[in-house]
Design an enzyme around this catalytic site. Structure first.
Site, PDB file in Angstrom:
ATOM      1  CE  LYS A 144      -2.245  -0.842   3.948  1.00 36.73           C
ATOM      2  NZ  LYS A 144      -2.413  -1.990   4.266  1.00 36.73           N
TER       3      LYS A 144
ATOM      4  NE  ARG B 134      -4.709  -1.597  10.513  1.00 28.52           N
ATOM      5  CZ  ARG B 134      -3.135  -0.955   9.412  1.00 28.52           C
ATOM      6  NH1 ARG B 134      -3.650   0.797   9.214  1.00 28.52           N
ATOM      7  NH2 ARG B 134      -2.744  -1.501   9.472  1.00 28.52           N
TER       8      ARG B 134
ATOM      9  NE  ARG C 226       7.389  -3.086   6.876  1.00 25.62           N
ATOM     10  CZ  ARG C 226       6.099  -2.636   6.291  1.00 25.62           C
ATOM     11  NH1 ARG C 226       5.550  -2.672   5.236  1.00 25.62           N
ATOM     12  NH2 ARG C 226       4.954  -2.644   7.810  1.00 25.62           N
TER      13      ARG C 226
ATOM     14  NE  ARG D 286       6.140  -0.638  10.164  1.00 22.59           N
ATOM     15  CZ  ARG D 286       4.972  -0.561   9.522  1.00 22.59           C
ATOM     16  NH1 ARG D 286       5.325   0.109   8.560  1.00 22.59           N
ATOM     17  NH2 ARG D 286       4.192  -0.968  10.355  1.00 22.59           N
TER      18      ARG D 286
ATOM     19  NE  ARG E 222       1.523  -4.906  11.830  1.00 25.05           N
ATOM     20  CZ  ARG E 222       2.776  -4.279  10.850  1.00 25.05           C
ATOM     21  NH1 ARG E 222       3.885  -5.580  10.721  1.00 25.05           N
ATOM     22  NH2 ARG E 222       3.186  -4.498   9.931  1.00 25.05           N
TER      23      ARG E 222
HETATM   24  P1  AMP Z   1       1.035   0.557   9.600  1.00 18.75           P
HETATM   25  O1  AMP Z   1       2.053   0.868   8.752  1.00 18.75           O
HETATM   26  O2  AMP Z   1      -0.340   0.355   8.060  1.00 18.75           O
HETATM   27  O3  AMP Z   1       1.192  -1.118   8.778  1.00 18.75           O
HETATM   28  O4  AMP Z   1       0.287   0.396  10.598  1.00 18.75           O
HETATM   29  C1  AMP Z   1       0.951   0.028  12.226  1.00 18.75           C
HETATM   30  C2  AMP Z   1       0.158   0.214  13.595  1.00 18.75           C
HETATM   31  O5  AMP Z   1       0.001   1.470  13.746  1.00 18.75           O
HETATM   32  C3  AMP Z   1      -0.795  -1.382  13.095  1.00 18.75           C
HETATM   33  O6  AMP Z   1      -0.170  -1.846  13.837  1.00 18.75           O
HETATM   34  C4  AMP Z   1      -1.581  -0.258  14.737  1.00 18.75           C
HETATM   35  O7  AMP Z   1      -1.161  -0.832  15.589  1.00 18.75           O
HETATM   36  C5  AMP Z   1      -1.686   0.974  13.803  1.00 18.75           C
HETATM   37  N1  AMP Z   1      -3.091   1.486  13.112  1.00 18.75           N
HETATM   38  C6  AMP Z   1      -2.709   2.224  11.828  1.00 18.75           C
HETATM   39  N2  AMP Z   1      -3.436   2.974  11.225  1.00 18.75           N
HETATM   40  C7  AMP Z   1      -4.884   2.248  12.311  1.00 18.75           C
HETATM   41  C8  AMP Z   1      -6.413   2.501  12.419  1.00 18.75           C
HETATM   42  N3  AMP Z   1      -6.049   2.833  10.932  1.00 18.75           N
HETATM   43  N4  AMP Z   1      -7.193   2.063  13.400  1.00 18.75           N
HETATM   44  C9  AMP Z   1      -5.648   1.431  13.983  1.00 18.75           C
HETATM   45  N5  AMP Z   1      -4.883   1.775  14.564  1.00 18.75           N
HETATM   46  C10 AMP Z   1      -4.112   1.823  13.265  1.00 18.75           C
END
Ligand code: AMP
Length: 186
Positions: free
Chosen positions: A13, A88, A127, A133, A144
């Site tokens: 994404k 989400r 990654r 990360r 996740r």
């Molecule tokens: P990402 O970089 O999009 O994979 O997000 C990393 C982490 O941030 C996720 O595993 C969640 O803990 C948190 N996070 C990001 N976006 C959201 C969202 N829209 N709702 C809830 N938690 C989020």
């Protein structure tokens, strides 16, 4: 152009969002990036989010909705935006509808990037090794993915019912996938 990107963790994404952002000259809003930067600056939101992010859980809807309502009303979003990783949950999707209604705006498309889960877990483990990360370890990645299928995948039907959904195969060369996305945005 007002877009959102959905798809399981690791589907690309972020990579695609950066390319589409350039193409349309719109703002790319990755809630994961925003939350990580809030954590770094030790803001209140950052403090609220840390334990959820580090354990691979979703940050509470109320935190996300407040943060995004504030972000989407900024002037730089006037030319359009691309939401990456938000909404989400169904509560977030309903909340986003309300935010946009208040701003007298509507979404143009919801892009769902698709891929098979084993491929994604392998990509993310790699990654994590490359970027360090803290939530890219195998156990947390699998968690996740599970959360995605339980809480985020229902949004596919939500946007299908609104006639906004476009599904795009997320496996292939980066530029090929970008072309697929651009091809459905019309
Ligand atoms: P990402 O970089 O999009 O994979 O997000 C990393 C982490 O941030 C996720 O595993 C969640 O803990 C948190 N996070 C990001 N976006 C959201 C969202 N829209 N709702 C809830 N938690 C989020």
């Amino acid at each position: 152009m007002r877009l959102l990107f959905m798809g399981p963790p690791g589907v690309g994404k972020g990579t695609q969002a950066k390319r589409i952002e350039k193409h349309y000259d719109i703002v790319h809003l990755s809630t994961g990036d925003i939350l990580r930067s809030e954590m770094k600056s030790k803001s209140l939101v950052g403090k609220q989010a840390r334990e959820y992010i580090e354990s691979g859980h979703l940050v509470p809807d109320s935190v996300l909705l407040k943060m995004m309502a504030h972000r989407l009303e900024q002037e730089d979003c006037g030319n359009g935006f691309l939401l990456d990783g938000f909404p989400r949950t169904l509560a977030q999707a309903n909340g986003l509808d309300k935010i946009l209604l208040d701003l007298k705006q509507t979404l143009d498309f919801a892009i769902s990037l698709t891929a098979n889960e084993d491929e994604l877990v392998n990509r993310l483990v790699k990654r994590g090794q490359d970027s360090g990360r803290s939530d890219d370890t195998k156990e947390i990645i699998q968690h996740r993915q599970k959360i995605y299928w339980e809480q985020t995948a229902p949004l596919i039907d939500f946007y299908k019912n609104k006639n906004l959904l476009k599904e795009v195969d997320g496996i292939g060369e980066i530029s090929e996938i970008t072309n697929r996305i651009l091809g459905v945005l019309r």
